[in-house]
Design an enzyme around this catalytic site. Structure first.
Site, PDB file in Angstrom:
ATOM      1  N   ARG A 186     -48.031 -84.063  23.169  1.00  0.00           N
ATOM      2  CA  ARG A 186     -48.577 -84.688  21.953  1.00  0.00           C
ATOM      3  C   ARG A 186     -48.439 -86.209  21.985  1.00  0.00           C
ATOM      4  NH1 ARG A 186     -50.977 -79.905  21.092  1.00  0.00           N
ATOM      5  NH2 ARG A 186     -49.455 -78.265  20.777  1.00  0.00           N
ATOM      6  N   LYS A 305     -33.693 -77.758  20.597  1.00  0.00           N
ATOM      7  CA  LYS A 305     -34.682 -76.857  20.008  1.00  0.00           C
ATOM      8  C   LYS A 305     -34.348 -75.482  20.567  1.00  0.00           C
ATOM      9  CE  LYS A 305     -39.697 -75.862  20.255  1.00  0.00           C
ATOM     10  NZ  LYS A 305     -41.023 -76.423  20.596  1.00  0.00           N
ATOM     11  N   GLU A 309     -40.796 -71.069  19.304  1.00  0.00           N
ATOM     12  CA  GLU A 309     -41.973 -71.156  20.171  1.00  0.00           C
ATOM     13  C   GLU A 309     -41.642 -70.777  21.610  1.00  0.00           C
ATOM     14  OE1 GLU A 309     -43.414 -75.186  19.427  1.00  0.00           O
ATOM     15  OE2 GLU A 309     -44.464 -74.459  17.647  1.00  0.00           O
ATOM     16  N   ARG A 342     -32.239 -78.541  15.784  1.00  0.00           N
ATOM     17  CA  ARG A 342     -33.501 -78.489  15.031  1.00  0.00           C
ATOM     18  C   ARG A 342     -33.628 -77.236  14.177  1.00  0.00           C
ATOM     19  NH1 ARG A 342     -38.633 -78.942  17.882  1.00  0.00           N
ATOM     20  NH2 ARG A 342     -39.553 -80.595  16.675  1.00  0.00           N
ATOM     21  N   ARG A 361     -44.528 -67.805   7.981  1.00  0.00           N
ATOM     22  CA  ARG A 361     -43.781 -68.690   8.869  1.00  0.00           C
ATOM     23  C   ARG A 361     -42.980 -69.725   8.071  1.00  0.00           C
ATOM     24  NH1 ARG A 361     -46.810 -72.646  13.198  1.00  0.00           N
ATOM     25  NH2 ARG A 361     -45.276 -74.324  13.202  1.00  0.00           N
ATOM     26  N   LYS A 385     -38.038 -80.730  10.029  1.00  0.00           N
ATOM     27  CA  LYS A 385     -39.378 -81.316   9.860  1.00  0.00           C
ATOM     28  C   LYS A 385     -39.667 -81.456   8.369  1.00  0.00           C
ATOM     29  CE  LYS A 385     -41.593 -79.845  14.140  1.00  0.00           C
ATOM     30  NZ  LYS A 385     -42.793 -79.368  14.828  1.00  0.00           N
ATOM     31  N   ASP A 390     -45.676 -77.621   9.925  1.00  0.00           N
ATOM     32  CA  ASP A 390     -45.728 -78.437  11.133  1.00  0.00           C
ATOM     33  C   ASP A 390     -46.562 -79.703  10.954  1.00  0.00           C
ATOM     34  OD1 ASP A 390     -45.231 -79.081  13.698  1.00  0.00           O
ATOM     35  OD2 ASP A 390     -46.606 -77.647  14.604  1.00  0.00           O
ATOM     36  N   GLU A 412     -37.238 -84.973  10.069  1.00  0.00           N
ATOM     37  CA  GLU A 412     -38.072 -85.237  11.251  1.00  0.00           C
ATOM     38  C   GLU A 412     -39.465 -85.635  10.785  1.00  0.00           C
ATOM     39  OE1 GLU A 412     -37.649 -82.490  14.593  1.00  0.00           O
ATOM     40  OE2 GLU A 412     -39.776 -82.704  15.030  1.00  0.00           O
ATOM     41  N   GLU A 418     -50.121 -86.142  15.706  1.00  0.00           N
ATOM     42  CA  GLU A 418     -50.570 -84.888  16.319  1.00  0.00           C
ATOM     43  C   GLU A 418     -51.693 -84.189  15.547  1.00  0.00           C
ATOM     44  OE1 GLU A 418     -47.368 -82.141  16.943  1.00  0.00           O
ATOM     45  OE2 GLU A 418     -48.720 -80.460  17.354  1.00  0.00           O
ATOM     46  N   GLU A 536     -57.001 -86.976   4.415  1.00  0.00           N
ATOM     47  CA  GLU A 536     -56.759 -85.712   3.715  1.00  0.00           C
ATOM     48  C   GLU A 536     -58.063 -85.195   3.112  1.00  0.00           C
ATOM     49  OE1 GLU A 536     -54.178 -85.892   0.271  1.00  0.00           O
ATOM     50  OE2 GLU A 536     -53.677 -83.768   0.453  1.00  0.00           O
ATOM     51  N   TRP A 567     -49.462 -67.354  14.879  1.00  0.00           N
ATOM     52  CA  TRP A 567     -48.872 -68.689  14.707  1.00  0.00           C
ATOM     53  C   TRP A 567     -48.500 -68.971  13.248  1.00  0.00           C
ATOM     54  CZ3 TRP A 567     -46.973 -71.514  18.522  1.00  0.00           C
ATOM     55  CH2 TRP A 567     -47.434 -71.283  19.820  1.00  0.00           C
TER      56      TRP A 567
HETATM   57  O1  GCW Z   1     -46.196 -78.443  16.420  1.00  0.00           O
HETATM   58  C1  GCW Z   1     -45.564 -78.124  17.531  1.00  0.00           C
HETATM   59  C2  GCW Z   1     -46.203 -78.932  18.596  1.00  0.00           C
HETATM   60  C3  GCW Z   1     -45.480 -78.715  19.885  1.00  0.00           C
HETATM   61  C4  GCW Z   1     -44.049 -79.148  19.674  1.00  0.00           C
HETATM   62  C5  GCW Z   1     -43.452 -78.321  18.546  1.00  0.00           C
HETATM   63  C6  GCW Z   1     -42.057 -78.779  18.205  1.00  0.00           C
HETATM   64  C7  GCW Z   1     -42.588 -80.095  21.298  1.00  0.00           C
HETATM   65  O2  GCW Z   1     -47.527 -78.575  18.687  1.00  0.00           O
HETATM   66  O3  GCW Z   1     -46.119 -79.476  20.864  1.00  0.00           O
HETATM   67  O4  GCW Z   1     -43.300 -78.995  20.842  1.00  0.00           O
HETATM   68  O5  GCW Z   1     -44.218 -78.478  17.398  1.00  0.00           O
HETATM   69  O6  GCW Z   1     -41.929 -79.597  17.310  1.00  0.00           O
HETATM   70  O7  GCW Z   1     -41.122 -78.310  18.816  1.00  0.00           O
END
Ligand code: GCW
EC number: 3.2.1.139
Length: 853
Positions: A186, A305, A309, A342, A361, A385, A390, A412, A418, A536, A567
């Site tokens: 990213r 992390k 994922e 994280r 999620r 985050k 995300d 975060e 992204e 937005e 997802w």
């Molecule tokens: O949103 C996702 C991103 C991934 C990223 C992940 C994360 C580094 O698309 O590319 O991985 O979050 O924050 O761990």
């Protein structure tokens, strides 16, 4: 001689490649006035070469020379030579301890500073810059220089302490190029400045320059490698390389941090397990940590992390996240290091949208951290985050912040855009961050803003603060776009002081990056402040998320990609209704993760803010918003409004041509992106509107959606060597189809007689697709006159994720202004394919003045 001078001037202008960002130290108009107000010597206290105080001395000297043209030497003294220099004639810079050592009487006059804080006093040409530590002294020097570079050389006194101890940036740099995300995951500004070919780069000049920029905005650590960490980062050779990066950072007081792969004891160490409670695993990690500290005694710590994922983690062994985090914390403790663990923990494989209305999620973080608040060691902080999903264009603030009362937390944020235009769209993010930081959770019915929670003010905790995913690269602009750097600047400023004003910080950045010309400030401020609302508006509204293609590059529109996969970024849009039901009474229960006052507000559509309605509620398209509009009409209107705002950006920017600080290189670079953004915002507008029109069958009350009177569809033209092509997703093409050349090696021609166009001047826009598969060429003719010729080379000029498809990522527009057209003349496009790029064309718009279609 004249020409030589001229060349030198041109050379100077050409040096505006962005590398110095806001630290250009460009000469100010008031240089003459300020010269007399500067000291004649710079005195650094106890500075050893390469220390932050030493750097502060060098920066002051460089700054004085650049900003006002005064050469001032640096004199380094040790405080044992007490009284040797009186501060009255100098710029004195050092730690408060060193200063008091040589001026014991001063102690009572000096303010209280906390770690990294500084005190500045400027009076009658003498400058005193004191830091609580060396780093603080450097911050003070940068602060002073920033004022001077903005033309202010007046006397002042300032005490400044950081709002939080953790002010880190994260780089998602890979050890190798290639793979799914290339050199920087990213990242849209080129290759990693740290790693190449599985190793740390030999030349780390850029690492030092990066640390300089970061120190000037108060950032104290960089996690240098991707959170999706490669175990090979920890080989002895790579540890030696990491130590070289730390050496490059050290003069700027920036510490190095490292991301770890949880399974390393097994994959790298050859153990049979990576169970965090297994003694052999603990011993292995202790060995690694000791080996790192041997090389990097001031390493800041780790970032992990885990169980996210597909990444390994403690849950693989039925251990808790706290078991995992504490294992690292204990290896770090003897060295004074900390770990950021994280909260981005979720399983992207098992969520089932069709079978489970309550699957969500967004619930994951609070769920996985439930019951762990008092289980973390005191050198652990949780990195959360800002939103529960995300980095979307609008999310409610993650409820996890309100659950962590005993454990420190860091927010975060993502500077790398992204989901927010990947630096090809101007989106100034500080206003969004500000809303997030000011959000009040009302924990126990008391004021509890995000900023106060992470800073440790709301719940007394030692650790907390900010982590920003930056992802700079080797591009001299760092992020791939000059204007995107305002986000990095603002990030540092907000991390230092969450009360800072996004607009104030922006103006500072403009003065430092370009000039203090009022027009320059007005235009860039106007565009930047309008940019997040515009984005937005033309992407995802009402809390539905950004609606980018989430399965590919996270860039262009593709609303359908949100749903039907595990997802979990679902919208649950069907023919009648849309939105995620996250209520407690009927939905996923997410709203209930907030403290009661906030939970009650989000539980009902009536009390949920419109901009988060579809985040919390599943409603019919005809649901009325507080504004009185229906959801669907709001979608249509907002998309027209947002893209209309983006059309103003190039016009505004053009007004700055030749203004002070607007050199040709940067002018063109910015213009290129703003023109592109204006075009791509129309792709967004039409894709999203068509998609929901198609789903809902509800017409736009203003009759715009699906109705484009100024367009000529390419597939409706007379084709030779070109053929119609069904685009997928369908909404990424006007009329669902485009044209492509019949073969990869033969030209195609599409022509039409303009018998309905009145003779006159028009802007002619061509919408086409620029795939990352070659450099096709297009030529546009009116009659026998060639209006333009261009190449499909966006992938070389924009850092945004490349796409090989004909879709919303690659759809783009080129506009030829003021083209003379005679009624009845023939318009012709000639497309020459290249590689696998078949010169695709979607439509042509013949636009009378003031119309955008
Ligand atoms: O949103 C996702 C991103 C991934 C990223 C992940 C994360 C580094 O698309 O590319 O991985 O979050 O924050 O761990």
């Amino acid at each position: 001689m004249r020409s030589l001078l001229l060349l030198a001037a041109v050379g100077l202008a050409a040096a505006e490649d962005g590398l110095n960002a806001w630290l250009r130290y460009a000469r100010i108009d008031r240089a003459g006035h300020c010269q007399g107000k500067l000291p004649s010597t710079i005195v650094t206290l106890n500075a050893t070469e390469g220390s932050p105080v030493y750097t502060a001395g060098q920066e002051l000297s460089k700054g004085f020379n650049g900003i006002v043209g005064k050469k001032v030497d640096v004199d380094s003294i040790t405080t044992s030579s007490r009284g040797h220099h009186s501060r009255d004639t100098n710029a004195t810079v050092g730690t408060i301890a060193a200063y008091v050592d040589s001026n014991p009487g001063a102690a009572a006059r000096l303010p209280e500073l906390i770690d990294d804080g500084f005190y500045l006093s400027v009076s009658h040409g003498s400058i005193l810059i004191l830091g609580q530590n060396e780093r603080g002294a450097l911050y003070g020097a940068f602060h002073y220089l920033s004022r001077l570079a903005q033309g202010d050389c007046s006397d002042f006194t300032l005490t400044s302490n950081p709002g939080a101890p953790i002010r880190w940036v994260n780089q998602w740099d890979n050890m190798q190029d290639g793979g799914t995300h290339g050199s920087v995951e990213r990242g849209y500004g080129g290759k990693s400045i740290f790693f190449w070919d599985g190793k740390v780069r030999d030349d780390l000049t850029r690492a030092g320059q990066y640390a300089r920029l970061l120190a000037s905005i108060g950032i104290n650590a960089v996690v240098v490698n991707n959170v999706n960490a490669d175990p090979k980062t920890l080989t002895p050779a790579n540890m030696d390389g990491l130590a070289r990066i730390a050496n490059a950072f050290r003069p700027y007081g920036v510490q190095l941090g490292l991301s770890l792969n949880f399974a390393s004891p097994q994959t790298l160490g050859g153990l049979s397990t990576f169970d965090p409670l297994d003694q052999s695993v603990i011993t292995w990690w202790q060995g690694i940590t000791d080996a790192l500290y041997q090389r990097i005694p001031d390493m800041v710590g780790y970032l992990v992390k885990a169980n996210s994922e597909g990444q390994p983690g403690p849950m693989t062994y039925n251990r808790t996240l706290a078991d995992g985090a504490n294992m690292f914390a204990r290896t770090l403790k003897p060295h004074g290091g900390i770990i950021l663990f994280r909260a981005f923990v979720y399983d992207h494989r098992t969520l089932n949208q069709t079978l489970d209305w309550k699957a969500d999620r967004a619930n994951a973080a609070v769920h996985y951290f439930d019951g762990l608040d008092d289980k973390f060691d005191d050198n652990v902080a949780i990195q959360v985050k800002y939103g529960p999903i995300d980095f979307q264009v609008r999310e409610p603030v993650s409820p996890l912040f309100s659950h962590l009362r005993k454990t420190g937390s860091a927010i975060e944020l993502q500077i790398s855009q992204e989901y927010l235009g990947q630096q090809a769209h101007l989106v100034y993010l500080a206003p969004m961050w500000k809303e997030i930081l000011d959000f009040d959770f009302r924990v126990d019915g008391k004021p509890s803003t995000t900023a106060d929670i992470i800073s440790g003010r709301r719940f007394p905790r030692k650790l907390g603060g900010f982590a920003g995913v930056v992802n700079v690269g080797t591009n001299t602009t760092w992020l791939g776009s000059h204007l995107a750097m305002s986000n990095l600047y603002a990030y540092g400023k907000l991390a230092w002081d969450a009360k800072a004003s996004p607009e104030g910080v922006l103006k500072e950045w403009i003065r430092l990056t370009f000039s203090d010309d009022h027009k320059v400030i007005d235009v860039i401020t106007k565009m930047s402040m309008a940019s997040w609302p515009a984005y937005e508006n033309y992407s995802g509204n009402l809390g539905i998320q950004t609606l980018t293609d989430i399965l590919l590059g996270h860039y262009g529109p593709n609303p359908a990609s949100q749903d039907g996969n595990p997802w979990g970024q679902w919208t649950r849009a069907d023919a009648d209704s849309i939105g995620m039901d996250r209520t407690v009474w009927n939905g996923t229960g997410f709203a209930g993760q907030y403290p009661p006052e906030i939970a009650a507000k989000y539980e009902k559509p009536e009390t949920t803010p419109d901009n988060l309605l579809l985040w919390f509620h599943h409603v019919p398209y005809t649901h009325k918003l507080k504004s009185g509009k229906t959801v669907i009409q709001h979608f249509y209107d907002a998309h027209y409004e947002g893209s209309a705002t983006a059309q103003t950006f190039p016009q505004l920017w053009r007004k700055l041509e030749g203004r002070p600080g607007i050199d040709k290189e940067r002018f063109e670079h910015v213009l290129y992106r703003l023109v592109y953004q204006a075009g791509h915002s129309l792709v967004w507008r039409d894709s999203i509107n068509m998609f929901y029109f198609n789903k809902s069958s509800i017409a736009d009350v203003h009759g715009r959606v699906g109705n484009h009177p100024y367009r000529i569809e390419a597939e409706a033209m007379t084709l030779q060597g070109y053929k119609p092509y069904q685009v997928s997703p369908f909404e990424a093409a006007s009329g669902f189809r485009c044209i492509v050349t019949e073969t990869n090696s033969t030209q195609g021609t599409a022509s039409t007689v303009l018998d309905k166009v009145k003779t006159g001047k028009y802007d002619v826009a061509v919408n086409y697709y620029d795939m990352a598969l070659g450099n096709a060429t297009w030529e546009l003719y009116i009659g026998n006159d060639r209006v333009g010729k261009w190449k499909g080379d966006l992938e070389y000029n924009l850092g945004r994720a490349p796409s090989p498809y004909i879709d919303g990522q690659t759809a783009t527009r080129i506009t030829f202004p003021g083209v003379k057209i005679k009624k009845g003349s023939t318009l012709k496009i000639v497309g020459t394919p290249d590689g696998l790029e078949p010169a695709p064309v979607d439509y042509i718009s013949i636009l009378p003045e003031g119309i955008v279609d």
